[in-house]
Scaffold this motif. Structure first.
Motif, short mmCIF file in Angstrom:
data_model
loop_
_atom_site.label_atom_id
_atom_site.label_comp_id
_atom_site.label_asym_id
_atom_site.label_seq_id
_atom_site.Cartn_x
_atom_site.Cartn_y
_atom_site.Cartn_z
N PHE A 126 0.82 -1.22 0.00
CA PHE A 126 0.00 0.00 0.00
C PHE A 126 0.85 1.27 0.00
N ASP A 127 2.16 1.11 0.00
CA ASP A 127 3.09 2.24 0.05
C ASP A 127 3.25 2.82 -1.36
N ILE A 128 2.46 3.82 -1.69
CA ILE A 128 2.46 4.40 -3.04
C ILE A 128 3.71 5.26 -3.20
N VAL A 129 4.55 4.88 -4.18
CA VAL A 129 5.80 5.61 -4.42
C VAL A 129 5.78 6.41 -5.72
N HIS A 130 4.78 6.16 -6.56
CA HIS A 130 4.67 6.92 -7.81
C HIS A 130 3.22 6.96 -8.25
N ALA A 131 2.77 8.11 -8.74
CA ALA A 131 1.41 8.24 -9.26
C ALA A 131 1.41 9.29 -10.37
N LYS A 132 0.67 9.02 -11.42
CA LYS A 132 0.50 10.03 -12.47
C LYS A 132 -0.79 9.74 -13.23
N ILE A 133 -1.27 10.77 -13.86
CA ILE A 133 -2.47 10.68 -14.71
C ILE A 133 -2.07 11.21 -16.07
N SER A 134 -2.36 10.43 -17.10
CA SER A 134 -2.11 10.92 -18.45
C SER A 134 -3.41 10.85 -19.24
N THR A 135 -3.55 11.73 -20.20
CA THR A 135 -4.76 11.75 -21.02
C THR A 135 -4.39 11.69 -22.49
#
Length: 103
Positions: free
Chosen positions: A57-66
């Protein structure tokens, strides 16, 4: 009775054609999701691993692309996502659920 036979034959043909229409859609979805599965970990927000949080559950990266009207949410945890699972309770009401939720 001849008209009924023809209607049933036409309906059978429509059902067979309808199933064939799903194949290109399914192939497109599989190809597009497999290309996102190992997507780049560049851009977005990076974070350091936190030992006080379960690694799955340790989120180390997040991004949103469209692209056009499709938004792709990309998230990486420090170890293996889904490695921790709640214990089975044998019933739906009151069961624990582990999930990843985008705000």
């Amino acid at each position: 009775m001849n008209i009924l036979f023809r209607l049933n034959t036409i309906l059978d043909m429509i059902m067979k054609i309808q199933h064939l229409l799903y194949l290109p859609v399914l192939a497109t979805v599989l190809v597009s999701t497999s290309s996102f599965a190992n997507g780049s970990h560049s851009g977005g927000k990076q974070a350091s691993s936190d030992a006080s949080i379960r690694s799955s559950f340790d989120i180390v990266h997040a991004k949103i692309s469209t692209q056009n009207n499709v938004a792709t949410f990309h998230m990486q945890v420090s170890q293996k996502a889904g490695a921790n699972k709640p214990s089975a309770s044998g019933k739906l009401a009151g069961s624990l659920v582990f999930s990843y939720v985008w705000p």
